[in-house]
Design a protein around this motif. Structure first.
Motif, PDB file in Angstrom:
ATOM      1  N   GLU A 170       0.810  -1.226   0.000  1.00  0.00           N
ATOM      2  CA  GLU A 170       0.000   0.000   0.000  1.00  0.00           C
ATOM      3  C   GLU A 170       0.842   1.275   0.000  1.00  0.00           C
ATOM      4  N   ALA A 171       2.156   1.148   0.126  1.00  0.00           N
ATOM      5  CA  ALA A 171       3.013   2.326   0.295  1.00  0.00           C
ATOM      6  C   ALA A 171       3.138   3.127  -1.001  1.00  0.00           C
ATOM      7  N   ARG A 172       3.212   4.435  -0.850  1.00  0.00           N
ATOM      8  CA  ARG A 172       3.483   5.346  -1.957  1.00  0.00           C
ATOM      9  C   ARG A 172       4.929   5.830  -1.846  1.00  0.00           C
ATOM     10  N   PRO A 173       5.527   6.237  -2.959  1.00  0.00           N
ATOM     11  CA  PRO A 173       6.905   6.751  -2.893  1.00  0.00           C
ATOM     12  C   PRO A 173       6.965   8.087  -2.158  1.00  0.00           C
ATOM     13  N   LYS A 174       7.990   8.236  -1.327  1.00  0.00           N
ATOM     14  CA  LYS A 174       8.207   9.482  -0.597  1.00  0.00           C
ATOM     15  C   LYS A 174       9.621   9.969  -0.862  1.00  0.00           C
ATOM     16  N   GLY A 175       9.752  11.255  -1.295  1.00  0.00           N
ATOM     17  CA  GLY A 175      11.069  11.828  -1.597  1.00  0.00           C
ATOM     18  C   GLY A 175      11.850  12.076  -0.327  1.00  0.00           C
ATOM     19  N   SER A 176      13.134  12.480  -0.477  1.00  0.00           N
ATOM     20  CA  SER A 176      13.735  12.932  -1.732  1.00  0.00           C
ATOM     21  C   SER A 176      14.136  11.775  -2.644  1.00  0.00           C
ATOM     22  N   PHE A 177      14.189  12.086  -3.971  1.00  0.00           N
ATOM     23  CA  PHE A 177      14.448  11.043  -4.950  1.00  0.00           C
ATOM     24  C   PHE A 177      15.834  11.241  -5.559  1.00  0.00           C
ATOM     25  N   THR A 178      16.853  10.933  -4.774  1.00  0.00           N
ATOM     26  CA  THR A 178      18.228  11.059  -5.264  1.00  0.00           C
ATOM     27  C   THR A 178      18.541   9.978  -6.291  1.00  0.00           C
ATOM     28  N   MET A 206      12.544   4.331 -10.000  1.00  0.00           N
ATOM     29  CA  MET A 206      11.722   3.934 -11.147  1.00  0.00           C
ATOM     30  C   MET A 206      11.718   2.417 -11.310  1.00  0.00           C
ATOM     31  N   THR A 207      12.868   1.799 -11.106  1.00  0.00           N
ATOM     32  CA  THR A 207      12.939   0.340 -11.179  1.00  0.00           C
ATOM     33  C   THR A 207      12.087  -0.293 -10.087  1.00  0.00           C
ATOM     34  N   ALA A 208      12.135   0.276  -8.890  1.00  0.00           N
ATOM     35  CA  ALA A 208      11.295  -0.239  -7.802  1.00  0.00           C
ATOM     36  C   ALA A 208       9.822  -0.179  -8.187  1.00  0.00           C
ATOM     37  N   ASP A 247       2.477   9.494  -9.811  1.00  0.00           N
ATOM     38  CA  ASP A 247       2.601  10.934 -10.064  1.00  0.00           C
ATOM     39  C   ASP A 247       3.873  11.507  -9.460  1.00  0.00           C
ATOM     40  N   GLU A 248       4.346  10.881  -8.395  1.00  0.00           N
ATOM     41  CA  GLU A 248       5.554  11.380  -7.725  1.00  0.00           C
ATOM     42  C   GLU A 248       6.772  11.353  -8.649  1.00  0.00           C
ATOM     43  N   PHE A 249       6.710  10.546  -9.707  1.00  0.00           N
ATOM     44  CA  PHE A 249       7.864  10.399 -10.602  1.00  0.00           C
ATOM     45  C   PHE A 249       7.687  11.157 -11.921  1.00  0.00           C
ATOM     46  N   GLU A 250       6.710  12.030 -11.994  1.00  0.00           N
ATOM     47  CA  GLU A 250       6.399  12.654 -13.284  1.00  0.00           C
ATOM     48  C   GLU A 250       7.544  13.507 -13.823  1.00  0.00           C
ATOM     49  N   ASP A 251       8.430  13.983 -12.949  1.00  0.00           N
ATOM     50  CA  ASP A 251       9.557  14.802 -13.408  1.00  0.00           C
ATOM     51  C   ASP A 251      10.793  13.969 -13.754  1.00  0.00           C
TER      52      ASP A 251
END
Length: 519
Positions: A213-221, A227-229, A240-244
């Motif tokens: 159920e977890a969503r990605p939480k930054g920071s995204f170093t 993205m692979t995860a 949506d967290e990865f749209e950039d």
């Protein structure tokens, strides 16, 4: 009534890989390289040398000489007798031998160029070699712990914590392979380990992967790793967290392998036609697509969209060779669909072409995927299984049929969806209808009463996707359906699309009798 077979845990003691605990164990393991090649040997060799190199003495080097001599022999072997990864292993061993002797003379640049298309493993070899030279014993993250290539999630947490304690960033590709190999069927204990042992981005990344159920939480170093995860966790979910991220600009089909297919029909002299199964690659700014000979041949060039590529992006350049395919499939056991797309693109074309090399590739792929015990989801997975079930090569058909049987027992396949794929392919008569009928009668029917019911589900879905104009040998297909109805005690046909088709087909006098017998 057959009981459903329980899916076995991916991480269990009987599947644990051998432990190379000390230098004696390392020398013994290296000796096994000269006798056999299991899929995990290169990974285990790299990891063991990274860990144990500081303890190797001159007497140990003497005991390794036969292995180095074997490596020299492998380098001289023709391509037809060995895999590219076997040569990469041998090349690494010769480099290591030179390093031990203090005389690094081999032409590294030319050697690395030779294996450039094998990038994931080439990068692992280079990473390990540099670690060995620097006496850096930090573990490689991607080394499998259990057959065929799974990583115990708790072990991955432990390895990553060593990097965190020393303040060293992991190699991106090594990290991505690790996430692509980590077993996700039981992560409760690993989640507790993450919460205790990790902090910051490492903690959030693994919690995202391990908790459904977890969503990605930054920071995204580590954007490529995140993205692979995501692709491993839920390949069809767009976060949506990865749209950039640069990878989000790529058509997602190239990251999941779920590329649609179609059958192209080409007219030939004397009224003959070729029917070619081919990918329909979607437009993407980083993919060059060329159709030649009126669409008969497809040429695709994939260019990674970032300086730090995704693991799955490197797959598009890797050549398909029988002796290497299993090891490449096992780089990403959680998400193997791109390899199936590559097989369809490069090798699966004509249902009448008896390509022995393709047959061997298919057998390797099917047996490897069978070991992984994965759910067959997505259009590409079902398309690949369908074309193997329709293969001109009988051993491939039998292997695919056995795989189907296991998938049914473990509830890992949607037979309605598989039937649709088979129906779409058959509606364009890519393969002769007798191949379907023979497959059902000789290989699929009467495995168990439960299999028969699921086979009936598949066949209803299959027939419902055929065109109103009868395909060649439709009568035989309907006779097979009647056999299925018989073994299943004649369940009433209730699926409206099939009922409508039967009424239409019944107008053909050659089909009237068999269709009336179905009601």
């Amino acid at each position: 009534m057959m009981d459903r077979m329980e899916k076995e845990p991916l991480i269990q003691e009987g599947r644990r890989l051998p432990d190379v605990a000390d230098v004696d164990g390392l020398v013994s393991f290296m000796g096994r390289l000269t006798e056999e090649q299991e899929s995990f040997y290169l990974d285990l060799l790299l990891a063991s040398l990274v860990r144990l190199h500081p303890f190797i003495k001159s007497d140990d080097v003497k005991r390794m000489m036969s292995v180095f001599e074997w490596a020299g022999t492998v380098m001289e072997m023709p391509e037809s007798e060995t895999g590219g990864l076997d040569k990469l292993t041998a090349s690494f061993l010769l480099d290591y031998a030179e390093m031990l002797s203090g005389a690094e003379k081999r032409a590294k640049g030319a050697k690395q160029q030779l294996y450039q298309d094998y990038k994931p493993y080439l990068d692992l070899v280079k990473l390990a070699f540099n670690r060995i030279k620097d006496y850096n014993t930090l573990p490689l993250l991607s080394t499998p712990t259990h057959r065929p290539a799974w990583i115990d999630p708790s072990v991955l947490v432990s390895r990553l914590s060593e990097y965190q304690k020393k303040g060293i960033k992991p190699d991106s590709l090594d990290f991505q392979i690790a996430l692509s190999r980590v077993a996700l069927d039981d992560t409760d204990e690993a989640v507790r380990s993450v919460e205790q042992a990790l902090a910051g981005e490492y903690r959030e990344l693994l919690l995202f992967l391990f908790k459904p159920e977890a969503r990605p939480k930054g920071s995204f170093t580590f954007q490529a790793v995140w993205m692979t995860a995501a692709l491993v966790k839920s390949p069809d979910t767009i976060y949506d967290e990865f749209e950039d991220f640069p990878y989000s600009a790529v058509n997602r089909a190239y990251l999941t392998g779920d590329i649609p297919c179609d059958v192209f029909i080409f007219e030939k002299p004397f009224g003959k036609v070729d029917r070619i199964l081919q990918l329909i690659p979607p437009a993407s700014k980083n993919v060059a697509i060329k159709w030649r000979f009126g669409g008969y041949a497809l040429y695709m060039t994939y260019r990674p969209c970032s300086r730090i590529p995704l693991l799955v992006e490197t797959f598009w350049k890797i050549p398909l060779r029988e002796k290497d395919l299993k090891r490449f499939l096992l780089l990403s056991p959680n998400a193997p669909r791109i390899w199936l797309a590559l097989l369809v693109r490069d090798r699966v074309r004509d249902a009448y072409w008896n390509d022995l090399e393709l047959a061997r590739l298919n057998l390797v792929a099917l047996e490897t995927l069978r070991e992984l015990d994965l759910e067959w989801r997505g259009g590409m997975a079902l398309t690949y299984l369908a074309v193997c079930l329709l293969s001109i090569d009988r051993p491939v058909r039998l292997c695919a049929a056995d795989l189907w049987g296991e998938l049914v027992e473990k509830d890992l396949i949607d037979n309605v969806a598989l039937g649709r794929v088979l129906g779409k392919i058959q509606s364009l008569e890519w393969a002769p209808a007798q191949r379907i009928s023979g497959l059902v009668v000789e290989m699929l029917i009467n495995r168990s009463s439960f299999h028969n019911k699921e086979l009936s589900v598949l066949f209803v879905s299959f027939l419902s996707c055929l065109p109103e104009s009868p395909v060649k040998d439709l009568k035989r297909l309907l006779e097979v359906f009647a056999e299925l109805q018989t073994v299943n005690n004649w369940p009433k046909i209730t699926y409206a699309p099939l009922l409508s088709l039967l009424e239409t087909w019944k107008k053909n006098s050659k089909l009237t009798e068999i269709i009336e017998s179905l009601y």
